[in-house]
Design an enzyme around this catalytic site. Structure first.
Site, PDB file in Angstrom:
ATOM      1  N   LYS A  75      45.069 -36.943 -30.232  1.00  0.00           N
ATOM      2  CA  LYS A  75      45.291 -38.388 -30.077  1.00  0.00           C
ATOM      3  C   LYS A  75      44.342 -38.908 -28.997  1.00  0.00           C
ATOM      4  O   LYS A  75      44.026 -38.178 -28.039  1.00  0.00           O
ATOM      5  CB  LYS A  75      46.751 -38.594 -29.677  1.00  0.00           C
ATOM      6  CG  LYS A  75      47.211 -40.038 -29.556  1.00  0.00           C
ATOM      7  CD  LYS A  75      48.705 -40.074 -29.253  1.00  0.00           C
ATOM      8  CE  LYS A  75      49.254 -41.470 -29.087  1.00  0.00           C
ATOM      9  NZ  LYS A  75      50.699 -41.485 -28.840  1.00  0.00           N
ATOM     10  N   SER A 150      53.374 -44.395 -31.857  1.00  0.00           N
ATOM     11  CA  SER A 150      51.983 -44.718 -31.628  1.00  0.00           C
ATOM     12  C   SER A 150      51.005 -43.645 -32.089  1.00  0.00           C
ATOM     13  O   SER A 150      49.820 -43.933 -32.266  1.00  0.00           O
ATOM     14  CB  SER A 150      51.762 -44.993 -30.144  1.00  0.00           C
ATOM     15  OG  SER A 150      51.983 -43.817 -29.372  1.00  0.00           O
ATOM     16  N   SER A 174      56.918 -41.641 -30.148  1.00  0.00           N
ATOM     17  CA  SER A 174      55.557 -41.774 -30.686  1.00  0.00           C
ATOM     18  C   SER A 174      55.003 -40.555 -31.401  1.00  0.00           C
ATOM     19  O   SER A 174      53.964 -40.650 -32.049  1.00  0.00           O
ATOM     20  CB  SER A 174      54.590 -42.182 -29.570  1.00  0.00           C
ATOM     21  OG  SER A 174      54.788 -43.532 -29.255  1.00  0.00           O
TER      22      SER A 174
END
Lengths: 486, 110
Positions: A75, A150, A174
């Protein structure tokens, strides 16, 4: 079932080289990423370079780790030395960290092949990946729907098999929520089990580094390699070590599972039915299931927003455009430059949370909001402690609904808030939890089941999830990415 | 006990946010907002505070005083050890000189 073990054996048996494997994934990324927008930066050269090193080791008869040569993704809030790390925000455009996040360093040391950085909500603030400056990631099961957030890009990439696994972050859900939306496994470890060093901070008392993988076994293999004490993170737990992989096949008969009614009742009919069916599978495997009430789980959500935004307003104070990142071009003074940079380069969602966080910490409002939220957090933590005296694990839906349509949350504000309803209590209490796919809705979109454990009981929840996965059988893949029947 | 059920209090908060509040917070947070952005933040912050009213627990004041600090942080001895070089630390700055970050007082076209 494990993709990691399968590929590891193919590499050891020289049925495929690490370079061929990396090229296969890079080619699939080139093909599918325009549709999914999962990757925002592809590190092709590094991936090939690293794969060649692994091939030389194999050729030389050296022992390699199970993750050596296995293509993976990070990420974009996980710091990668020398590789742009932007949190998908304009304000960090061009920022190249001077160190690696500990979780990434530990995987790198074991020969992980990093394919690139994946898309996310700006500074991890969002539940659809739509606040990213690079635009939303799409759901591989239906590209008219979001991947979640997210860690939406990471979940999309793993689900579409554009990476074998990914490292994400989980502050309020997330990792678990996008895993649920995209039909993959998402593990949020106990707070303190995995170092946060190099994870760009959103809300420090809630942030954790987590794993997204195609199945529970792969998640366990990765988790075992990133956990453990790190002197660079003051919240890292000194004595924690585990080998969850060795625990996966343990008999689960007799385990006590609690199901909090409040979260099940707030899920859509399809999600509820699916999770209840999965709970039935646990009963069939000899687990003792009991439905119980815990009202504070529902009020955790507003408390989470207050605490997370308060911490974000402090953490994001560091972005001034001076030491790193991007700054405004036209200004009248240094102070003006800082204010203008922050006003121009942060997105709307980030500015909203900074303003809210500043408000709840300001004079006259601290006691009304922040102190009460902390009290609720304390109460919730105590209630979880009592609940885990009775149960070995809790089961809830991961998200009350399946994936949103693209842009839906712009009008469905309440839906966006509630997306994190089942996941935030876990972060407030610092517990471990994972999401495992348990079915699909009438549109074919995945549904996730959340298994929550007591602190540092990752072995137990991964064991339960693995046994469930065996009982469930094949989940059914989407038609994207690399086919593993190489 | 929770005073009001979460779903019943949405939109029923007693704290009303106005333009001055937003501008004051923006100043404290060093955020330059454009006038057309302000109504958006008024409505969004108001909406989030209305949700937050659910945190109104009757006995929360007592709980705050009783609450033990969350045991997340462990402090270590402050011992100097090897770290980054000055050039590494400055490597992301736009301009540097003599081990410092160099800034213009104002942009050239102002």
């Amino acid at each position: 079932m494990s993709n990691v073990i399968k590929l590891h054996n193919l590499l050891l048996n020289k049925e495929i080289s690490a370079r061929e494997l990396a090229e296969k994934y890079l080619s699939a990324i080139n093909c599918c990423n325009p549709d999914l927008n999962a990757y925002i930066n592809i590190t092709e050269e590094d991936a090939i370079l690293k794969a060649d090193i692994i091939d030389r080791k194999i050729a030389g008869g050296e022992d390699i780790d199970m993750l050596a040569g296995i293509p993976m993704t990070l990420k974009d809030n996980i710091s990668t030395k020398g590789t742009e790390t932007t949190c998908c925000s304009k304000i960090l455009e061009g920022y190249k960290p001077i160190y690696n996040a500990t979780a990434w360093q530990r995987l790198k040391d074991r020969g992980a092949v990093h394919l690139g950085k994946t898309n996310m909500d700006e500074f991890a603030m969002g539940c659809t990946c739509e606040t990213s400056v690079f635009g939303s990631s799409k759901n591989p099961y239906n590209t008219d729907f979001v991947a979640g957030g997210s860690s939406g890009g990471t979940a999309s990439a793993v689900s579409a098999n554009l990476a074998v696994y990914g490292i994400g972050s989980d502050t309020g859900g997330s990792v678990r929520q996008p895993a649920s939306f995209c039909g993959c496994v998402g593990l949020k470890p106990t707070y303190g089990a995995v170092s946060r060093y190099g994870l760009i901070a959103y809300a420090s008392s809630l942030d954790t580094v987590g794993v997204l993988a195609g199945n529970v076994t792969d998640a366990a293999i990765v988790f075992d390699r990133i956990l453990g004490f790190d002197p660079m993170d003051s919240t890292s737990t000194p004595d924690f070590s585990a080998c969850t992989f060795d625990f996966l096949n343990k008999n689960i008969s007799g385990r006590k599972i609690g199901v909090p009614k409040e979260l099940l009742e707030r899920a859509s009919g399809e999600v509820r039915d699916c999770v209840v069916k999965a709970i039935g599978d646990f009963e069939n495997m000899g687990c003792e299931v009991e439905y119980f009430s815990m009202p504070s789980l529902v009020t955790a959500l507003p408390a989470y927003y207050i605490i997370a935004c308060a911490e974000a307003s402090s953490n994001l104070g560091r972005y001034d455009g001076i030491r790193y990142g991007n700054k405004s071009e036209h200004f009248e003074s240094i102070h003006h430059m800082i204010c203008k940079t922050r006003g121009e380069k942060f997105g709307d969602e980030v500015k909203k949370r900074i303003i809210l966080g500043t408000f709840v910490l300001s004079e006259g409002y601290y006691d009304k909001y922040y102190a009460k939220a902390q009290a609720l957090r304390f109460e919730l933590k105590s209630q979880f402690e009592k609940v885990f005296e009775k149960y070995d694990a809790l089961i809830t839906p991961t998200s009350p609904k399946t994936a949103f349509k693209l842009s839906q949350v712009q009008t469905d504000k309440e839906g966006a808030f509630n997306a994190d309803l089942c996941t935030v209590p876990v972060n407030l209490a610092g517990l471990p939890a994972l999401s495992v796919p348990c079915g699909k809705d009438s549109l074919g979109l995945p549904i996730g089941m959340q298994i929550i454990g007591n602190k540092f009981s990752e072995s137990h929840i991964l064991n339960l999830a693995h046994k469930y996965e065996e009982a469930r059988g094949d989940f059914g893949i989407n038609n994207m990415g690399v086919r593993l029947d190489v | 006990m929770v005073k009001s059920i979460y779903k019943d209090i949405i939109g029923a908060g007693d704290c009303v946010i106005n333009e001055n509040d937003i501008m004051r917070m923006a100043t404290l947070a060093k955020l330059e907002l454009k006038p057309h952005e302000v109504p958006f933040y008024i409505s969004e912050v108001q909406r989030m505070l209305d949700y937050a009213e659910a945190v109104n627990i009757e006995d929360s004041a007592e709980k705050v005083s009783e609450a033990e600090p969350l045991d997340f942080n462990s402090m270590r001895e402050d011992i100097a050890s090897e770290s980054f070089t000055v050039s590494e630390i400055l490597s992301n700055a736009e301009k540097t000189e003599g081990g410092f970050i160099k800034l213009r007082k104002r942009s050239e076209n102002e």
